[in-house]
Design an enzyme around this catalytic site. Structure first.
Site, PDB file in Angstrom:
ATOM      1  N   SER A   8      -2.622  -7.182  -5.223  1.00  0.00           N
ATOM      2  CA  SER A   8      -1.749  -6.170  -4.546  1.00  0.00           C
ATOM      3  C   SER A   8      -0.444  -6.303  -4.011  1.00  0.00           C
ATOM      4  CB  SER A   8      -2.703  -5.555  -3.400  1.00  0.00           C
ATOM      5  OG  SER A   8      -2.038  -4.528  -2.808  1.00  0.00           O
ATOM      6  N   HIS A  31      -0.680  -4.665  -9.096  1.00  0.00           N
ATOM      7  CA  HIS A  31      -1.235  -3.494  -8.376  1.00  0.00           C
ATOM      8  C   HIS A  31      -0.052  -2.924  -7.503  1.00  0.00           C
ATOM      9  CE1 HIS A  31      -4.288  -0.437  -6.982  1.00  0.00           C
ATOM     10  NE2 HIS A  31      -3.732  -0.712  -5.947  1.00  0.00           N
ATOM     11  N   ASP A  33       0.865  -0.258  -4.555  1.00  0.00           N
ATOM     12  CA  ASP A  33       0.873   0.901  -3.811  1.00  0.00           C
ATOM     13  C   ASP A  33       1.911   1.673  -3.407  1.00  0.00           C
ATOM     14  OD1 ASP A  33      -2.257   0.732  -3.632  1.00  0.00           O
ATOM     15  OD2 ASP A  33      -1.799  -1.185  -2.351  1.00  0.00           O
ATOM     16  N   MET A  35       2.938   4.871  -1.006  1.00  0.00           N
ATOM     17  CA  MET A  35       2.390   5.565   0.091  1.00  0.00           C
ATOM     18  C   MET A  35       3.590   6.370   0.690  1.00  0.00           C
ATOM     19  SD  MET A  35      -0.044   2.765   1.905  1.00  0.00           S
ATOM     20  CE  MET A  35      -0.914   1.712   1.261  1.00  0.00           C
ATOM     21  N   HIS A  64      -0.747   2.777  -7.931  1.00  0.00           N
ATOM     22  CA  HIS A  64      -1.784   3.551  -6.927  1.00  0.00           C
ATOM     23  C   HIS A  64      -1.082   4.554  -6.213  1.00  0.00           C
ATOM     24  CE1 HIS A  64      -5.335   3.483  -3.923  1.00  0.00           C
ATOM     25  NE2 HIS A  64      -5.102   4.482  -4.342  1.00  0.00           N
ATOM     26  N   MET A  66      -1.066   7.122  -3.327  1.00  0.00           N
ATOM     27  CA  MET A  66      -1.488   7.695  -2.224  1.00  0.00           C
ATOM     28  C   MET A  66      -0.558   8.612  -1.467  1.00  0.00           C
ATOM     29  SD  MET A  66      -3.609   4.171  -0.771  1.00  0.00           S
ATOM     30  CE  MET A  66      -2.451   2.918  -1.577  1.00  0.00           C
ATOM     31  N   MET A 135     -12.306   3.445  -3.753  1.00  0.00           N
ATOM     32  CA  MET A 135     -11.766   2.678  -2.562  1.00  0.00           C
ATOM     33  C   MET A 135     -13.029   2.301  -1.842  1.00  0.00           C
ATOM     34  SD  MET A 135      -8.475   2.739  -2.651  1.00  0.00           S
ATOM     35  CE  MET A 135      -8.271   2.093  -1.178  1.00  0.00           C
ATOM     36  N   GLY A 140      -4.472   3.054   2.806  1.00  0.00           N
ATOM     37  CA  GLY A 140      -3.417   3.366   3.767  1.00  0.00           C
ATOM     38  C   GLY A 140      -2.888   2.030   4.328  1.00  0.00           C
ATOM     39  N   GLY A 142      -3.190  -2.516   3.984  1.00  0.00           N
ATOM     40  CA  GLY A 142      -3.890  -3.793   3.528  1.00  0.00           C
ATOM     41  C   GLY A 142      -4.822  -4.410   4.731  1.00  0.00           C
ATOM     42  N   GLY A 143      -5.485  -5.492   4.111  1.00  0.00           N
ATOM     43  CA  GLY A 143      -6.199  -6.325   5.020  1.00  0.00           C
ATOM     44  C   GLY A 143      -7.516  -5.857   5.914  1.00  0.00           C
ATOM     45  N   ASP A 173     -10.826  -1.489  -4.638  1.00  0.00           N
ATOM     46  CA  ASP A 173      -9.642  -1.703  -4.156  1.00  0.00           C
ATOM     47  C   ASP A 173     -10.035  -1.788  -2.507  1.00  0.00           C
ATOM     48  OD1 ASP A 173      -7.066  -2.193  -2.881  1.00  0.00           O
ATOM     49  OD2 ASP A 173      -6.334  -0.132  -3.858  1.00  0.00           O
ATOM     50  N   GLY A 174      -9.823  -2.724  -1.894  1.00  0.00           N
ATOM     51  CA  GLY A 174      -9.952  -2.730  -0.357  1.00  0.00           C
ATOM     52  C   GLY A 174     -11.101  -3.861   0.160  1.00  0.00           C
ATOM     53  N   GLY A 175     -10.340  -5.011   0.872  1.00  0.00           N
ATOM     54  CA  GLY A 175     -11.279  -6.074   1.185  1.00  0.00           C
ATOM     55  C   GLY A 175     -11.962  -6.910   0.322  1.00  0.00           C
ATOM     56  N   GLY A 195      -5.397  -8.233  -2.382  1.00  0.00           N
ATOM     57  CA  GLY A 195      -4.365  -8.494  -1.658  1.00  0.00           C
ATOM     58  C   GLY A 195      -4.253  -9.905  -0.906  1.00  0.00           C
ATOM     59  N   SER A 196      -4.584  -9.807   0.299  1.00  0.00           N
ATOM     60  CA  SER A 196      -4.413 -11.200   1.068  1.00  0.00           C
ATOM     61  C   SER A 196      -5.278 -12.334   0.393  1.00  0.00           C
ATOM     62  CB  SER A 196      -4.986 -10.893   2.349  1.00  0.00           C
ATOM     63  OG  SER A 196      -6.174 -10.167   2.620  1.00  0.00           O
TER      64      SER A 196
END
Length: 228
Positions: A8, A31, A33, A35, A64, A66, A135, A140, A142-143, A173-175, A195-196
């Site tokens: 990400s 990826h 994002d 927004m 993606h 959003m 999701m 909205g 990251g992290g 996507d997410g965590g 991401g992270s």
């Protein structure tokens, strides 16, 4: 299909996007994002940046969106160089028409669902898509911490994909991290946004390889994968 890892760019250094893209050599997709500070309470980047990034890397871009009014904006991101465009079903006025337009312009069409949005009402739409995004955090930022309560939803979605015999990618996507990716893979996901867990390491490219190996190993013993 082998697991795909999509780093990400939300976790990358926005001042060095071209270099950050090169840092994840071997990633399946990048990826990105988008927004708009309306659909989600954050503002990131738009068409001109996507256009520049697509020229700066050979890795395909997984957009993606959003944003509000994806029916209007999504086709422009295909023209900007995206290889895959994901819109949120909660924001789309005509999801089938939009998916067909994205495909007609030459990109993969994908639909995203927020954590509280069930998959079942959209079962009939699945043949119109190339990928579905579940999701695993509220969109909205990251992290965020992975929501374990999304695992049954991933399983139900994989069952629907299998029921209809579709070659539909299932993205989460997410965590997503070394601690959570195996659970996602076992539940039925095969495309992972990280991401992270990638950009927060000293060697992002090695992190991509490690995450992919973990996901592949977990999928190998999963019931959904064995039935493929």
């Amino acid at each position: 299909m082998a697991a795909q890892i999509n780093p990400s760019m939300l976790s990358a250094d926005f001042a060095r996007l071209a270099e950050e893209a090169k840092a994840v050599d071997g990633a399946d997709w990048l990826h990105v994002d988008v927004m708009d500070n309306h659909f989600v309470p954050n503002l990131t980047l738009g068409v001109p940046v996507v256009e520049s990034l697509s020229r700066a890397t050979d890795t395909p871009l997984d957009l993606h969106l959003m944003i509000e009014d994806p029916d209007r904006w999504a086709p422009q991101y295909v023209e900007a160089g995206a290889g895959s465009v994901t819109f949120h079903v909660e924001a789309a006025a005509a999801p089938v028409r939009l998916a067909r337009e994205i495909r007609a312009k030459g990109a993969r069409a994908a639909m995203a669902l927020k954590p509280a949005t069930p998959i079942e009402p959209y079962e009939d739409l699945l043949p119109e898509l190339d990928m579905l995004l579940i999701m695993t955090v509220e969109p909205g930022f990251g992290g965020q911490s992975f929501l374990d309560i999304m695992l049954p939803k991933i399983r139900r979605t994989r069952e629907l994909i299998s029921k209809h015999g579709l070659e539909l990618w299932l993205q989460v996507d997410g965590g997503v991290s070394a601690e959570t990716i195996e659970r996602c893979s076992e539940a039925g996901a095969d495309v992972f946004v990280a991401g992270s867990a990638v950009y927060g390491t000293d060697d992002p490219a090695a992190a991509v390889r490690s995450l992919r190996a973990q996901a592949d190993q977990a999928a190998a013993g999963a019931a959904w994968h064995c039935a493929h």
